[in-house]
Enzyme design. Structure first.
Site, PDB file in Angstrom:
ATOM      1  N   ARG A  63       1.113  -1.143  -0.284  1.00  0.00           N
ATOM      2  CA  ARG A  63       0.536  -0.002  -0.473  1.00  0.00           C
ATOM      3  C   ARG A  63       1.085   0.926  -0.060  1.00  0.00           C
ATOM      4  O   ARG A  63       0.517   2.734  -0.356  1.00  0.00           O
ATOM      5  CB  ARG A  63      -0.845  -0.077   1.204  1.00  0.00           C
ATOM      6  N   ASP A 140     -10.799   4.142  -4.661  1.00  0.00           N
ATOM      7  CA  ASP A 140     -10.880   3.138  -3.921  1.00  0.00           C
ATOM      8  C   ASP A 140     -10.830   1.722  -4.245  1.00  0.00           C
ATOM      9  O   ASP A 140     -11.204   0.607  -3.413  1.00  0.00           O
ATOM     10  CB  ASP A 140     -12.578   3.050  -2.960  1.00  0.00           C
ATOM     11  N   LEU A 164      -9.044  13.426   4.725  1.00  0.00           N
ATOM     12  CA  LEU A 164      -7.668  14.561   4.229  1.00  0.00           C
ATOM     13  C   LEU A 164      -8.054  16.134   4.433  1.00  0.00           C
ATOM     14  O   LEU A 164     -10.015  16.155   4.271  1.00  0.00           O
ATOM     15  CB  LEU A 164      -7.547  14.779   2.666  1.00  0.00           C
ATOM     16  N   LEU A 175     -11.518  11.879  -3.484  1.00  0.00           N
ATOM     17  CA  LEU A 175     -10.531  11.374  -4.428  1.00  0.00           C
ATOM     18  C   LEU A 175     -10.143  10.365  -4.546  1.00  0.00           C
ATOM     19  O   LEU A 175     -10.472   9.442  -4.590  1.00  0.00           O
ATOM     20  CB  LEU A 175      -8.892  10.851  -2.437  1.00  0.00           C
ATOM     21  N   SER A 222     -19.174   3.548  10.445  1.00  0.00           N
ATOM     22  CA  SER A 222     -18.530   4.019   9.153  1.00  0.00           C
ATOM     23  C   SER A 222     -17.622   2.045   9.113  1.00  0.00           C
ATOM     24  O   SER A 222     -18.610   2.088   7.809  1.00  0.00           O
ATOM     25  CB  SER A 222     -17.418   4.261   8.821  1.00  0.00           C
TER      26      SER A 222
END
Length: 381
Positions: A63, A140, A164, A175, A222
């Site tokens: 990542r 994503d 962010l 994003l 979430s």
């Protein structure tokens, strides 16, 4: 004949212009070096803060290594797209326990496809100006640390809630990334401006921000309402309130969001009245209705069972209502075991509230009786 040399300074400026023409609110460029983020990522995974998101651990430190993801990558073009609706109805919906609160990013069309399509269009436009050029768009959809990359690209800084933040635009934006194999001119990293503020840490209903910049997903609403496919731990159910898909509390409290920009994409506008709709209306949907009404929405990915699970929890947290109890009892017999467990919990919560109301009424009646008796007593009694 040899192709003319490419002026990468000029091309960099053109890419930013093309990005804005495609609807992106901001475009920035970074290198791919995220070695400084590897220790924190390793600790986060070692602490199991990723919960059941196995894909986070499966790719490990890749990542932080975009070059391993797409061979030949030299730079990353990061983009942001604002999505805040004109009338977000934040406080009104959160205060109305009988209504559903859905994270504002999910009220309209799924942003993944829209942004990926725009990124691909940007890549094709760049290709027209480069003889040899390869690119890969991601929204994503890749194991990369998109927020640190966006931070290096000058789009903002990673806040203490791990999202962010942009000094001129807050944090209500999506994003996306375009990995490219050409040497573009990189932007400067933005300075972190969170300072001593810890508002996001204090406001989190489940205390999921375990330390600045570190979120334990297993506690995050979430994660619990979107990523988790199992029963929601009972300790968190009362804290979820009426949030049935995601949570925006840490963004709502952030002082930088007074500068948030409204989204300009019609596709991100609320659909199916999801910004102002009752829990009982949503609970009444059958699976066919759920699939039809969430077509093109990010909500569909959690599936009907998790949808019902989440609404059942919210109904348990709502003020007592005989109508709610009836709706829960009607759904119970045909529900899958996981959903049934949450319905039974919700029924127990409703009964406790009903009893509390009865006790309160009895106390008020008793107090009224005592006052009445006291008024009729002699003064020297």
């Amino acid at each position: 004949m040899t192709a003319p040399a490419i002026n990468y300074q000029d091309l960099t400026e053109k890419i930013k212009l093309w990005g804005r023409e495609l609807g992106f609110s901001q475009v920035g460029i970074s290198d791919v070096n995220l070695v400084d983020h590897e220790p924190a990522l390793a600790r986060w995974l070692a602490n199991n803060y990723h919960g059941n998101m196995d894909y986070m651990a499966r790719h490990g430190l890749m990542r932080a290594r975009a070059k391993e993801l797409v061979e030949g990558t030299l730079n990353v073009i990061s983009v942001r797209m604002d999505y805040l609706p004109t009338d977000a109805k934040f406080a009104r919906t959160l205060k109305n326990r009988q209504h559903a609160y859905i994270s504002r990013y999910a009220l309209g069309r799924d942003y993944h496809k829209l942004m990926r399509k725009r990124l691909k269009q940007l890549g094709e436009r760049i290709k027209q100006h480069c003889q040899n050029f390869n690119y890969r768009p991601f929204v994503d959809s890749a194991p990369i640390l998109e927020r640190p990359l966006a931070e290096k690209a000058g789009l903002g800084w990673v806040g203490k809630h791990s999202l962010l933040i942009n000094k001129q635009a807050g944090s209500w934006f999506f994003l996306g990334e375009l990995l490219v194999d050409i040497p573009l001119v990189v932007d400067k990293k933005v300075e972190n401006a969170c300072g001593s503020c810890v508002a996001c840490i204090k406001i989190c209903p489940t205390q999921a921000i375990v330390e600045p910049y570190v979120v334990d997903a297993r506690r995050c609403i979430s994660y619990l309402t979107i990523e988790l496919r199992e029963a929601i731990p009972e300790q968190f159910r009362p804290l979820i309130g009426n949030r049935i898909y995601g949570c925006d509390d840490c963004q709502l409290i952030c002082p930088w969001n007074k500068f948030a920009k409204l989204g300009s994409e019609d596709d991100f506008k609320p659909r199916q009245q999801l910004d102002d709709i009752s829990l009982l209306t949503l609970f009444a949907w059958d699976e066919a209705s759920f699939l039809r009404k969430t077509q093109g929405s990010p909500i569909r990915r959690i599936g009907f069972q998790c949808w019902q699970r989440n609404i059942a929890v919210a109904l348990g947290n709502a003020d007592f209502s005989a109508t709610i109890v009836t709706a829960l009892l009607e759904k119970l017999p045909a529900s899958e075991p996981m959903v049934a467990e949450h319905i039974e919990w919700a029924l127990a919560q409703q009964r406790l509230k009903q009893q509390a109301l009865a006790d309160d009424k009895n106390l008020r009646l008793t107090a009224r009786l005592i006052r009445s008796v006291e008024k009729g007593m002699p003064r020297d009694a």
